[in-house]
Design a protein around this motif. Structure first.
Motif, PDB file in Angstrom:
ATOM      1  N   SER A  16       0.137   1.199   3.702  1.00 12.29           N
ATOM      2  CA  SER A  16      -0.215   0.037   2.875  1.00 12.29           C
ATOM      3  C   SER A  16       0.694  -1.166   3.147  1.00 12.29           C
ATOM      4  N   CYS A  17       1.846  -0.935   3.769  1.00 15.06           N
ATOM      5  CA  CYS A  17       2.755  -2.036   4.110  1.00 15.06           C
ATOM      6  C   CYS A  17       2.606  -2.383   5.588  1.00 15.06           C
ATOM      7  N   PRO A  18       2.798  -3.646   5.946  1.00 19.39           N
ATOM      8  CA  PRO A  18       2.677  -4.050   7.351  1.00 19.39           C
ATOM      9  C   PRO A  18       3.770  -3.421   8.223  1.00 19.39           C
ATOM     10  N   SER A  19       3.606  -3.541   9.503  1.00 22.06           N
ATOM     11  CA  SER A  19       4.558  -2.984  10.459  1.00 22.06           C
ATOM     12  C   SER A  19       5.949  -3.576  10.251  1.00 22.06           C
ATOM     13  N   GLY A  20       6.971  -2.730  10.306  1.00 21.07           N
ATOM     14  CA  GLY A  20       8.341  -3.178  10.128  1.00 21.07           C
ATOM     15  C   GLY A  20       8.787  -3.243   8.675  1.00 21.07           C
ATOM     16  N   LYS A  21       7.901  -2.885   7.744  1.00 24.45           N
ATOM     17  CA  LYS A  21       8.240  -2.897   6.327  1.00 24.45           C
ATOM     18  C   LYS A  21       7.969  -1.518   5.726  1.00 24.45           C
ATOM     19  N   VAL A  22       8.682  -1.224   4.633  1.00 21.55           N
ATOM     20  CA  VAL A  22       8.483   0.028   3.909  1.00 21.55           C
ATOM     21  C   VAL A  22       8.232  -0.294   2.439  1.00 21.55           C
ATOM     22  N   LEU A  23       7.672   0.679   1.737  1.00 24.78           N
ATOM     23  CA  LEU A  23       7.389   0.520   0.323  1.00 24.78           C
ATOM     24  C   LEU A  23       8.640   0.887  -0.473  1.00 24.78           C
TER      25      LEU A  23
ATOM     26  N   GLY B  49       6.408   4.936 -20.368  1.00 23.98           N
ATOM     27  CA  GLY B  49       5.486   3.920 -20.835  1.00 23.98           C
ATOM     28  C   GLY B  49       5.430   2.673 -19.971  1.00 23.98           C
ATOM     29  N   VAL B  50       6.273   2.590 -18.939  1.00 28.77           N
ATOM     30  CA  VAL B  50       6.298   1.432 -18.048  1.00 28.77           C
ATOM     31  C   VAL B  50       5.974   1.916 -16.635  1.00 28.77           C
ATOM     32  N   SER B  51       5.161   1.179 -15.929  1.00 23.75           N
ATOM     33  CA  SER B  51       4.783   1.555 -14.571  1.00 23.75           C
ATOM     34  C   SER B  51       5.942   1.353 -13.599  1.00 23.75           C
ATOM     35  N   ARG B  52       5.937   2.143 -12.532  1.00 19.75           N
ATOM     36  CA  ARG B  52       6.924   1.968 -11.471  1.00 19.75           C
ATOM     37  C   ARG B  52       6.699   0.636 -10.772  1.00 19.75           C
ATOM     38  N   LYS B  53       7.775   0.057 -10.253  1.00 18.65           N
ATOM     39  CA  LYS B  53       7.645  -1.162  -9.467  1.00 18.65           C
ATOM     40  C   LYS B  53       7.508  -0.769  -8.006  1.00 18.65           C
ATOM     41  N   ARG B  54       6.561  -1.400  -7.317  1.00 22.90           N
ATOM     42  CA  ARG B  54       6.337  -1.140  -5.895  1.00 22.90           C
ATOM     43  C   ARG B  54       6.289  -2.470  -5.166  1.00 22.90           C
ATOM     44  N   ALA B  55       7.018  -2.532  -4.028  1.00 22.43           N
ATOM     45  CA  ALA B  55       7.021  -3.759  -3.228  1.00 22.43           C
ATOM     46  C   ALA B  55       7.308  -3.404  -1.778  1.00 22.43           C
ATOM     47  N   CYS B  56       6.675  -4.120  -0.861  1.00 29.07           N
ATOM     48  CA  CYS B  56       6.948  -3.940   0.559  1.00 29.07           C
ATOM     49  C   CYS B  56       8.167  -4.779   0.917  1.00 29.07           C
ATOM     50  N   VAL B  57       9.152  -4.137   1.535  1.00 27.09           N
ATOM     51  CA  VAL B  57      10.388  -4.825   1.903  1.00 27.09           C
ATOM     52  C   VAL B  57      10.689  -4.580   3.374  1.00 27.09           C
ATOM     53  N   ALA B  58      11.365  -5.552   3.999  1.00 25.75           N
ATOM     54  CA  ALA B  58      11.788  -5.400   5.389  1.00 25.75           C
ATOM     55  C   ALA B  58      12.923  -4.394   5.431  1.00 25.75           C
TER      56      ALA B  58
END
Length: 79
Positions: A42-49, A57-66
């Motif tokens: 789901s993340c572009p090449s060279g990046k990880v989730l 009660g709170v959702s996890r945070k997810r972000a693609c980072v270099a």
């Protein structure tokens, strides 16, 4: 002299332990505010989730980072 030597030995032991492991799948259990790096399509090449655990009660945070190559190693086993 002993203090200087002990500080150097301690710092040499801490530096290799600071690397973050990149997982192949997202862990089911993740403590609040704990961070896990996951290699996904789901993340572009060279990046990880980057997944950050949350309190109930709170959702996890997810972000693609270099990811610089020297800060992480690819895990050989999935949890």
């Amino acid at each position: 002299m002993r203090i200087l030597l002990s500080v150097l030995l301690l710092s040499a032991a801490v530096v290799p332990c600071s690397a973050q492991t990149v997982l192949k799948s997202e862990p089911l259990m993740l403590a609040p505010y704990e961070v896990a790096l996951v290699q996904t399509a789901s993340c572009p090449s060279g990046k990880v989730l980057k997944v950050t655990g949350a309190i109930r009660g709170v959702s996890r945070k997810r972000a693609c980072v270099a990811l610089p190559s020297e800060t992480a190693s690819l895990a050989t086993a999935t949890p």
